[in-house]
Scaffold this motif. Structure first.
Motif, short mmCIF file in Angstrom:
data_model
loop_
_atom_site.label_atom_id
_atom_site.label_comp_id
_atom_site.label_asym_id
_atom_site.label_seq_id
_atom_site.Cartn_x
_atom_site.Cartn_y
_atom_site.Cartn_z
N SER A 428 0.84 -1.21 0.00
CA SER A 428 0.00 0.00 0.00
C SER A 428 0.87 1.25 0.00
O SER A 428 0.54 2.26 -0.65
N ILE A 429 2.00 1.20 0.71
CA ILE A 429 2.93 2.34 0.72
C ILE A 429 3.62 2.47 -0.63
O ILE A 429 3.65 3.55 -1.24
N ARG A 430 4.16 1.37 -1.15
CA ARG A 430 4.90 1.43 -2.41
C ARG A 430 3.99 1.76 -3.59
O ARG A 430 4.41 2.45 -4.53
N HIS A 431 2.75 1.30 -3.56
CA HIS A 431 1.80 1.61 -4.63
C HIS A 431 1.60 3.13 -4.74
O HIS A 431 1.61 3.69 -5.85
N GLN A 432 1.45 3.77 -3.61
CA GLN A 432 1.23 5.23 -3.61
C GLN A 432 2.51 5.97 -4.01
O GLN A 432 2.44 6.98 -4.72
N LEU A 433 3.66 5.47 -3.58
CA LEU A 433 4.91 6.12 -3.95
C LEU A 433 5.19 5.98 -5.44
O LEU A 433 5.63 6.94 -6.11
N LYS A 434 4.94 4.78 -6.00
CA LYS A 434 5.17 4.57 -7.43
C LYS A 434 4.29 5.48 -8.27
O LYS A 434 4.71 5.95 -9.34
N ALA A 435 3.06 5.74 -7.79
CA ALA A 435 2.16 6.62 -8.52
C ALA A 435 2.71 8.05 -8.57
O ALA A 435 2.30 8.84 -9.43
N ARG A 436 3.64 8.37 -7.68
CA ARG A 436 4.24 9.70 -7.63
C ARG A 436 5.71 9.68 -8.04
O ARG A 436 6.48 10.57 -7.71
N GLY A 437 6.09 8.62 -8.75
CA GLY A 437 7.42 8.56 -9.35
C GLY A 437 8.55 8.12 -8.43
O GLY A 437 9.71 8.25 -8.78
N ILE A 438 8.23 7.58 -7.23
CA ILE A 438 9.25 7.10 -6.32
C ILE A 438 9.21 5.57 -6.35
O ILE A 438 8.27 4.96 -5.87
N ASN A 439 10.24 4.96 -6.93
CA ASN A 439 10.21 3.52 -7.22
C ASN A 439 11.21 2.72 -6.40
O ASN A 439 11.74 1.72 -6.87
N TYR A 440 11.45 3.14 -5.17
CA TYR A 440 12.38 2.41 -4.31
C TYR A 440 11.81 1.04 -3.93
O TYR A 440 10.61 0.89 -3.76
N ASP A 441 12.71 0.05 -3.75
CA ASP A 441 12.26 -1.19 -3.15
C ASP A 441 12.08 -0.97 -1.65
O ASP A 441 12.50 0.06 -1.10
N TRP A 442 11.46 -1.95 -0.98
CA TRP A 442 11.09 -1.72 0.42
C TRP A 442 12.31 -1.60 1.33
O TRP A 442 12.34 -0.77 2.24
N SER A 443 13.34 -2.38 1.09
CA SER A 443 14.54 -2.29 1.92
C SER A 443 15.16 -0.91 1.85
O SER A 443 15.64 -0.38 2.86
#
Length: 506
Positions: A428-443
């Motif tokens: 849920s965190i990464r989905h929202q970040l990817k939508a805003r151009g932040i594509n970091y892995d969780w680590s």
């Protein structure tokens, strides 16, 4: 006050914990557990457990130590360090797993509502994870074909149905030696039962190992469409193509894909024939590497025959050849190997490459029931299979669902399901970040967020009292960007002040 007596103590990590805490609030997990009749005490421990599994995935013992020595997550729930023990975490994991059906159903609805997700594509796949220890007496842990080449360890299998954004629709834990194809029907029946037997317009995406004829007939009978790579290529010869029949489009990296629909007599499904520029390069490179290694293996056998004390007996040489063929099944058929022997001793070995692989590199089929979609759309739907692969990578690498140390089956299953719940939080965190151009892995996200700390400062006064100031550090620039992208608050509190008698503890 003597400013030189100012000291800083009890430094605790808080950034990643605070990030996950706000994701927990966003998902409404506290309310969900309340509606299931959970007491406040166990709700708090369940949320701490999920945050711990997300930020510091480890055994219950290690997580309890982390909570006591490193993390400030207790501050978010007004619990002092040491208040949550490994026994609490162990009990919480069992309680969560016991209500898996209700929690999973709630999260399906909530993530769909929260992120306006389209529920048209379900991706299904299976992986397995291994145990440390003998795991004697287990009904589910068995030796099998390990996805991680751990043939020395017993396994448990995890089946996931995810949507095209990686959110889990359903999970189920199977025996470690179960075949992938044997799990689909049970999984779909369970999922349909939980959704009150409603058949939507979902398209099931799956890999070749699951796409047996029985499974495909089962899906057609229930009214599901599907997209898969066929388990075997149609027997009928591929019709000659006309250039105007080709559809050309780029993949995500700009490499060209050529596609065309092919009709095979007697097949009720549609077949899309594809040629991929990048896949061709990759397959050629892999084949060349395997050929080099196969020939190196043959050379090692030859050197053993030629040197003093080497392996020369015919039966032993054939054993070595057999092992080499097992190791490189895709290329040994391209070679002709000859042995010359005398009196049961091999005198000479020779080989030559006599043919190339029959299938064109980079060419493959997609099989589907879809009839009104164009080639690019069907190819794009099939490639959502990468989402479930990414889910498994996150579970295994970032959330360390492997290895499993628990001895009892229920405890092992609860451990795996705890990781699946933590994955939903993470996704849920990464989905929202990817939508805003932040594509970091969780680590990477956890590493960045861990720069934010809680620090307790103490300052003795002349009156014999001590002033304690508990402050949350300013977020670094990268931390602030993550908070802003998610529209989360950038710290749980600004400052907490207490004045206590000498030797008092805040």
């Amino acid at each position: 006050m003597d400013v030189n007596s100012l000291s800083h103590e009890r430094v605790r990590e808080i950034g990643a914990e605070w990030l996950c805490h706000q994701a927990v609030e966003q998902l409404g997990l506290e309310h969900a557990l309340q509606s299931l009749g959970w007491e406040r005490k166990w709700i708090e421990r369940a949320l701490i457990y999920l945050i711990g599994r997300s930020v510091y995935p480890a055994s219950d013992r290690e997580t309890a130590q982390w909570l006591q020595q490193n993390s400030g997550v207790g501050e978010l729930y007004h619990l002092p360090p040491g208040k949550v023990t490994r026994y609490h975490l162990y009990e919480v994991s069992k309680r969560l797993y016991k209500q898996k059906t209700e929690i999973e159903s709630y999260l399906r609805r909530r993530t769909g509502e929260l992120f306006s997700l389209e529920d048209q594509i379900w991706i299904y796949d299976l992986t397995n994870t291994y145990f440390e220890g003998e795991k004697e007496g287990s009904e589910k842990a068995h030796y099998g074909r390990s996805k991680e080449k751990r043939s020395d360890a017993k396994l448990l299998s995890l089946a996931l149905v995810v949507d095209r954004y990686g959110f889990v629709k359903y999970s189920r834990i199977y025996e470690g030696d179960i075949r992938d194809s044997k799990t689909l029907q049970k999984t779909i029946e369970d999922l349909r039962g939980e959704e009150n037997n409603k058949v939507g317009k979902q398209v099931i995406v799956m890999d070749a190992g699951i796409a047996t004829e029985d499974n495909l007939a089962f899906l057609r009978e229930l009214g599901y469409d599907y997209v898969c790579v066929p388990l075997s290529k149609p027997d009928t010869k591929l019709p000659a193509r006309e250039e105007e029949e080709l559809s050309t489009f780029p993949d995500q990296r700009g490499n060209q894909i050529q596609a065309r629909w092919v009709n095979f007599p007697g097949e009720e499904d549609n077949f899309l024939y594809l040629e991929s520029e990048m896949k061709e390069k990759k397959e050629k490179s892999i084949q060349e590497l395997h050929c080099l290694r196969y020939e190196a293996g043959l050379q090692a056998i030859k050197e053993g025959i030629e040197k003093k004390g080497g392996i020369k007996r015919v039966e032993k040489v054939y054993e070595r050849l057999g092992r080499l063929k097992e190791k490189y099944p895709s290329v040994h058929r391209l070679y002709e190997v000859k042995l010359k022997s005398e009196g049961g001793i091999v005198k000479e070995i020779s080989w030559q490459k006599v043919k190339e692989r029959s299938r064109k590199p980079g060419a493959y089929f997609i099989r589907t029931t879809l009839r009104d979609e164009d080639e690019h759309t069907v190819w794009d739907i099939y490639n959502t299979i990468r989402e479930v692969e990414a889910s498994f990578r996150t579970l295994k690498t970032d959330l360390r669902v492997r290895p499993i140390y628990q001895e009892r089956d229920k405890a092992s299953e609860a451990h795996i399901y705890g990781a699946v719940l933590a994955y939903t939080l993470v996704n849920s965190i990464r989905h929202q970040l990817k939508a805003r151009g932040i594509n970091y892995d969780w680590s990477t996200i956890v590493r960045i967020m861990n720069s934010q700390k809680i620090v307790t400062s103490s300052l003795p006064t002349q009156s014999g009292k001590t002033i304690y100031l508990k402050k949350c550090s300013e977020p670094e620039e990268e931390v602030r960007k993550i908070y802003q992208a998610l529209k989360y608050r950038d710290r749980p509190f600004w400052q907490k002040k207490s004045v206590l008698p000498e030797n008092g503890s805040p």
